[in-house]
Design a protein around this motif. Structure first.
Motif, mmCIF file in Angstrom:
data_model
loop_
_atom_site.group_PDB
_atom_site.id
_atom_site.type_symbol
_atom_site.label_atom_id
_atom_site.label_comp_id
_atom_site.label_asym_id
_atom_site.label_seq_id
_atom_site.Cartn_x
_atom_site.Cartn_y
_atom_site.Cartn_z
ATOM 1 N N ASP A 9 0.836 -1.210 0.000
ATOM 2 C CA ASP A 9 0.000 0.000 0.000
ATOM 3 C C ASP A 9 0.866 1.254 0.000
ATOM 4 O O ASP A 9 0.568 2.225 -0.707
ATOM 5 C CB ASP A 9 -0.908 0.012 1.229
ATOM 6 N N LEU A 10 1.932 1.239 0.800
ATOM 7 C CA LEU A 10 2.809 2.404 0.882
ATOM 8 C C LEU A 10 3.557 2.636 -0.424
ATOM 9 O O LEU A 10 3.719 3.785 -0.873
ATOM 10 C CB LEU A 10 3.802 2.231 2.033
ATOM 11 N N LEU A 11 4.008 1.556 -1.059
ATOM 12 C CA LEU A 11 4.676 1.699 -2.359
ATOM 13 C C LEU A 11 3.744 2.332 -3.386
ATOM 14 O O LEU A 11 4.131 3.237 -4.128
ATOM 15 C CB LEU A 11 5.148 0.330 -2.860
ATOM 16 N N LEU A 36 6.215 -5.619 -10.140
ATOM 17 C CA LEU A 36 5.860 -4.435 -9.371
ATOM 18 C C LEU A 36 4.400 -4.492 -8.945
ATOM 19 O O LEU A 36 4.059 -4.137 -7.808
ATOM 20 C CB LEU A 36 6.127 -3.158 -10.189
ATOM 21 N N CYS A 37 3.537 -4.926 -9.847
ATOM 22 C CA CYS A 37 2.112 -5.079 -9.510
ATOM 23 C C CYS A 37 1.937 -6.061 -8.359
ATOM 24 O O CYS A 37 1.159 -5.813 -7.426
ATOM 25 C CB CYS A 37 1.343 -5.533 -10.742
ATOM 26 N N PHE A 38 2.669 -7.175 -8.396
ATOM 27 C CA PHE A 38 2.577 -8.167 -7.323
ATOM 28 C C PHE A 38 3.063 -7.588 -5.994
ATOM 29 O O PHE A 38 2.507 -7.895 -4.935
ATOM 30 C CB PHE A 38 3.396 -9.400 -7.687
ATOM 31 N N LEU A 39 4.099 -6.734 -6.033
ATOM 32 C CA LEU A 39 4.605 -6.119 -4.811
ATOM 33 C C LEU A 39 3.562 -5.170 -4.211
ATOM 34 O O LEU A 39 3.357 -5.134 -2.991
ATOM 35 C CB LEU A 39 5.899 -5.351 -5.089
ATOM 36 N N GLU A 40 2.892 -4.414 -5.068
ATOM 37 C CA GLU A 40 1.917 -3.448 -4.572
ATOM 38 C C GLU A 40 0.651 -4.111 -4.054
ATOM 39 O O GLU A 40 0.007 -3.591 -3.132
ATOM 40 C CB GLU A 40 1.565 -2.439 -5.683
#
Length: 267
Positions: A9-11, A36-40
């Motif tokens: 969420d913070l990213l 990046l999508c998976f991280l977010e």
């Protein structure tokens, strides 16, 4: 109790604040947009190095990088030492040397909230009559310059300087979303404009700087003193205190101001 935001969420929040798409950030960081999508979304957990890599590309303040690291379960990386800490003695000496070397022109160091950290006292002769509370630590230099019981009534170009200060704060808030800066901006907005007082017209600024800068014009017993300012920051800080420190240096914008300051009696 409200749940604390996840690292994903913070990213996403910081990426959106920077107005960068997932694809653009992924391209710049040389990772796949899918990753990046998976991280977010929380489908993948970032490594410590990946998190530092992304926060660097997003130019997230060091203080907030520690927040993201903590949200991901990692220990903070960036220390926060007081400027009086012995380990920062060489830095404090450099700051003091910069301030002293700028005398007789005003210069001061401030933190991220515009709290005065150090000064060369060149403005001290012009602070007589200021509300003493405004000068007590922790003194806020923006509050001091615009407050009705501060320097506000003594600014020959109050409206112009007020707009400059509010624009500067707006830019800082866009970067940091700092709630204290948001509160300070609202406080400054609420200050009433000083009553107009007949004064002698200010001398024209030197042609070399007039079209490019907003001057700080102060009514004094020596007439109107006009300054322009520069901001100095540390280039490669890895300490939170240093990353949030800046040195504001004022230079005479006309020959009359230069002469007035150089002719002040020594303190």
């Amino acid at each position: 109790m409200q749940a604390r935001p996840s690292v994903g969420d913070l990213l996403r929040l910081w990426r959106q604040r920077r107005r960068v798409s997932q694809l653009d950030l992924a391209t710049e960081a040389e990772i796949s947009a899918k990753h990046l999508c998976f991280l977010e979304t929380g489908r993948s957990q970032p490594s410590r190095d990946m998190l530092l890599h992304l926060t660097e590309h997003l130019q997230i303040p060091l203080r907030e990088r520690n927040v993201l690291l903590n949200a991901a379960g990692y220990a903070p990386v960036f220390p926060e030492r007081q400027l009086g800490d012995p380990s920062l003695a060489v830095i404090r000496k450099a700051i003091d040397a910069l301030l002293a070397g700028h005398h007789p022109y005003p210069a001061f160091a401030v933190d991220r909230h515009w709290t005065l950290v150090a000064s060369n006292d060149a403005l001290t002769p012009f602070l007589c009559g200021i509300e003493p509370e405004l000068l007590q630590p922790p003194a806020n230099v923006l509050r001091l310059t615009l407050h009705p019981q501060g320097l506000g009534p003594r600014l020959a170009n109050f409206s112009e300087w007020r707009s400059h200060v509010l624009d500067k704060l707006h830019h800082q808030i866009e970067i940091s979303r700092d709630p204290i800066l948001i509160g300070l901006r609202q406080e400054l907005r609420n200050y009433p404009a000083p009553k107009k007082t007949p004064v002698a017209p200010a001398l024209p600024l030197d042609p070399g700087c007039h079209p490019f800068v907003v001057p700080f014009q102060l009514l004094t017993e020596n007439g109107i003193l006009s300054f322009f300012s520069t901001t100095t920051v540390f280039g490669t800080p890895v300490d939170i205190t240093l990353s949030e420190l800046s040195i504001e240096s004022f230079y005479p914008a006309d020959s009359a101001t230069k002469d007035a300051l150089r002719n002040l009696p020594p303190r």
